[in-house]
Design an enzyme around this catalytic site. Structure first.
Site, PDB file in Angstrom:
ATOM      1  N   ARG A 192       0.849  -1.195   0.000  1.00  0.00           N
ATOM      2  CA  ARG A 192       0.000   0.000   0.000  1.00  0.00           C
ATOM      3  C   ARG A 192       0.883   1.243   0.000  1.00  0.00           C
ATOM      4  NH1 ARG A 192      -2.698   2.998   4.791  1.00  0.00           N
ATOM      5  NH2 ARG A 192      -3.827   4.562   3.623  1.00  0.00           N
ATOM      6  N   HIS A 238      -3.063  10.903   0.975  1.00  0.00           N
ATOM      7  CA  HIS A 238      -2.526  10.607   2.306  1.00  0.00           C
ATOM      8  C   HIS A 238      -1.889  11.896   2.831  1.00  0.00           C
ATOM      9  CE1 HIS A 238      -1.051   7.117   5.009  1.00  0.00           C
ATOM     10  NE2 HIS A 238      -0.736   8.235   5.625  1.00  0.00           N
ATOM     11  N   GLU A 245      -7.515   8.280   6.478  1.00  0.00           N
ATOM     12  CA  GLU A 245      -7.815   8.843   7.795  1.00  0.00           C
ATOM     13  C   GLU A 245      -8.333  10.272   7.767  1.00  0.00           C
ATOM     14  OE1 GLU A 245      -4.451   8.372  10.410  1.00  0.00           O
ATOM     15  OE2 GLU A 245      -4.594   6.194  10.387  1.00  0.00           O
ATOM     16  N   ASN A 250      -7.346   1.407   9.740  1.00  0.00           N
ATOM     17  CA  ASN A 250      -6.055   1.568  10.407  1.00  0.00           C
ATOM     18  C   ASN A 250      -6.299   1.432  11.898  1.00  0.00           C
ATOM     19  OD1 ASN A 250      -5.145   2.165   7.875  1.00  0.00           O
ATOM     20  ND2 ASN A 250      -4.688   4.321   8.276  1.00  0.00           N
ATOM     21  N   TYR A 253      -4.363   1.131  15.674  1.00  0.00           N
ATOM     22  CA  TYR A 253      -3.141   1.195  16.473  1.00  0.00           C
ATOM     23  C   TYR A 253      -3.387   0.952  17.955  1.00  0.00           C
ATOM     24  CZ  TYR A 253      -0.677   2.930  12.416  1.00  0.00           C
ATOM     25  OH  TYR A 253      -0.114   3.034  11.173  1.00  0.00           O
ATOM     26  N   GLU A 302      -3.456  -0.387   7.985  1.00  0.00           N
ATOM     27  CA  GLU A 302      -2.275  -0.031   8.793  1.00  0.00           C
ATOM     28  C   GLU A 302      -2.413  -0.658  10.164  1.00  0.00           C
ATOM     29  OE1 GLU A 302      -1.359   4.169   9.245  1.00  0.00           O
ATOM     30  OE2 GLU A 302      -1.806   4.548   7.131  1.00  0.00           O
TER      31      GLU A 302
HETATM   32  C1  FCB Z   1      -1.346   6.933  10.793  1.00  0.00           C
HETATM   33  C2  FCB Z   1      -0.954   7.515   9.467  1.00  0.00           C
HETATM   34  C3  FCB Z   1       0.397   7.050   8.979  1.00  0.00           C
HETATM   35  C4  FCB Z   1       1.400   6.950  10.094  1.00  0.00           C
HETATM   36  C5  FCB Z   1       0.850   6.144  11.245  1.00  0.00           C
HETATM   37  C6  FCB Z   1       1.800   5.950  12.372  1.00  0.00           C
HETATM   38  O1  FCB Z   1      -2.226   7.799  11.430  1.00  0.00           O
HETATM   39  O2  FCB Z   1      -1.905   7.178   8.491  1.00  0.00           O
HETATM   40  O3  FCB Z   1       0.801   7.912   7.946  1.00  0.00           O
HETATM   41  O4  FCB Z   1       1.788   8.218  10.481  1.00  0.00           O
HETATM   42  O5  FCB Z   1      -0.319   6.755  11.724  1.00  0.00           O
END
Ligand code: FCB
Length: 448
Positions: free
Chosen positions: A78, A122, A167, A292, A294, A352
């Site tokens: 990607r 992006h 995002e 995405n 995290y 992500e």
């Molecule tokens: C996300 C972004 C990516 C990177 C990660 C850690 O929010 O999409 O570009 O910065 O976090």
């Protein structure tokens, strides 16, 4: 582990990057400036005043980087396109040399049997469009659809998977409300308008794709499941607000054709009337959702916080990454199942997932990153668990292929599974890359 527990044979195992974070040479071959070029060249806005002028030099080293992907056994990659390489003036004239770079990159990926997933936006908006108001200008949906159409015409025959935006919530929260990200505004009143125009632009790009495209298109959102820090009614209400603001603000219009009912109240005076016609544009059918993930939001009521009046608090027993994010794999299962139950069982990709941890100095051959290995292992398992619960998950993109320019945090926060020595541009596989290679080779057979 039994055969049934393995990931499907056609599962996409990828890694992700974005243009401004890895390419370098942002003005090469006739490109125009992006807002990130401008922002990072403004003293004081990025840690150590770092910028993306060189980054990972991927613009010149893409062939070697594709060879590394191949070495890892990735079958997907990607990346994003830099809008201002294609439209140096934001609109009007197309820069063929900018297009050529992405043609070469996609051809190299295809030759290596790596499926491209191309994100159109992006965060690196052409500066020329920001000069016209950027995401606050109503016409941006048309500018974006025109740019998207140029990209479809150039690359759709190579059968990429397309993503419109990356995002949108971070674009508005970081770029228009709190200001740590480009364009660095701090304006409550602008935020819902920028959000709405991002959604309209997404819709317009999907509509344009249906007219000429043959493959799949979707959008990438960041989702963060919210859990109450205590059982109090205050905290439980805070969860509803934080969830409406961060997660449902974008998904409700896309899938349900309306904003979450809480938002008008949360934005208060800043909430404008939106045209009904916008919602049919926004609610286009998409082929997949990119997520995405995290961390989670352990949430407490806090009147001082703008809009959501909620704050993320620390879980004293958890591991935290270098960006201050709690490691919480179960949140990935929960959010995938939540999307399926609330919005429908459409194909999904984790576009992500990854972590910044301190990497010990490299001996030149090895970089040991056991915390990242552990992070990935647990999140792969969490994804597999969501699939067992019926989620139609089609692929997984680790953030990131390479250590890179982490926006306002500069180069200090390393997310790569491949270490980059920014002095020499030498790439070294971290232990996490080798672990990932084994996961891919065994289809997850080594996760148990
Ligand atoms: C996300 C972004 C990516 C990177 C990660 C850690 O929010 O999409 O570009 O910065 O976090």
């Amino acid at each position: 582990m039994t055969q049934d527990n393995l990931f499907p044979a056609d599962f996409l195992w990828g890694a992700a990057t974005s243009a401004y974070q890895v390419e370098g040479a942002p003005l090469a071959d006739g490109a125009g400036q992006s807002i990130w070029h401008r922002f990072s060249h403004t003293p004081g806005l990025v840690a150590n005043n770092e910028n993306g002028d060189v980054a990972c030099d991927h613009y010149h080293r893409y062939e070697a980087d594709v060879a590394l992907m191949r070495e890892l056994g990735l079958n997907a990659y990607r990346f994003s396109v830099s809008w201002s390489r294609i439209f140096p003036d934001g609109k009007g004239r197309v820069n063929e040399k900018g297009l050529d770079f992405y043609r070469r990159l996609v051809d190299a990926l295809r030759a290596a049997n790596i499926q491209p997933l191309i994100t159109l936006f992006h965060w690196d908006l052409p500066a020329a469009l920001d000069d016209r108001g950027g995401w606050l200008n109503h016409n941006i949906s048309k500018w974006f659809a025109d740019y998207a159409t140029v990209m479809y015409r150039a690359l759709d025959d190579r059968q990429p998977i397309w993503a419109t935006l990356n995002e949108p919530w971070v674009v508005t929260d970081g770029g228009y409300l709190h200001g740590p990200l480009a364009p660095g505004h701090r304006n409550w009143f602008e935020t819902p308008i920028a959000a709405h125009n991002l959604l309209r632009a997404h819709g317009a790009a999907v509509e344009a794709y249906r007219a000429i495209g043959k493959g799949n298109i979707g959008i990438v959102v960041n989702l963060e499941p919210k859990y109450a820090a205590t059982e109090s009614k205050e905290d439980r209400d805070a969860v509803v607000r934080a969830d409406a603001y961060m997660n449902r603000q974008y998904l409700d219009p896309i899938f349900l054709g309306k904003y979450p009912p809480e938002l008008a109240q949360l934005y208060g005076q800043a909430w404008p009337q939106f045209a009904d016609a916008d919602f049919s544009l926004i609610r286009q059918r998409i082929d997949y959702l990119g997520i995405n993930y995290y961390t989670r939001g352990l949430t407490r009521h806090d009147d001082k916080q703008m809009i959501e009046r909620a704050i993320r608090v620390r879980n004293p027993r958890a591991t935290y990454t270098e960006t201050g994010w709690e490691v919480f794999p179960q949140g990935l299962t929960d959010i995938l199942v939540w999307v399926k139950e609330k919005y429908g069982n459409l194909p999904m990709y984790i576009t992500e997932n990854g972590a910044a941890f301190y990497d010990p100095p490299s001996s030149g051959e090895v970089v040991d990153d056991p915390l990242r290995v552990d992070y990935l292992r647990r999140h792969f398992n969490a994804a597999r668990e969501a699939m067992r619960r019926g989620v139609d998950l089609r692929g997984y993109f680790v953030w990131s292929l390479l250590d890179n320019f982490e926006w306002a945090l500069g180069y200090a926060k390393r997310f790569g599974i491949i270490h980059v020595d920014f002095e020499t541009q030498k790439r070294t596989l971290k232990a996490s890359a080798k672990f990932y290679k084994d996961v891919i080779r065994s289809k997850g057979g080594n996760l148990g």
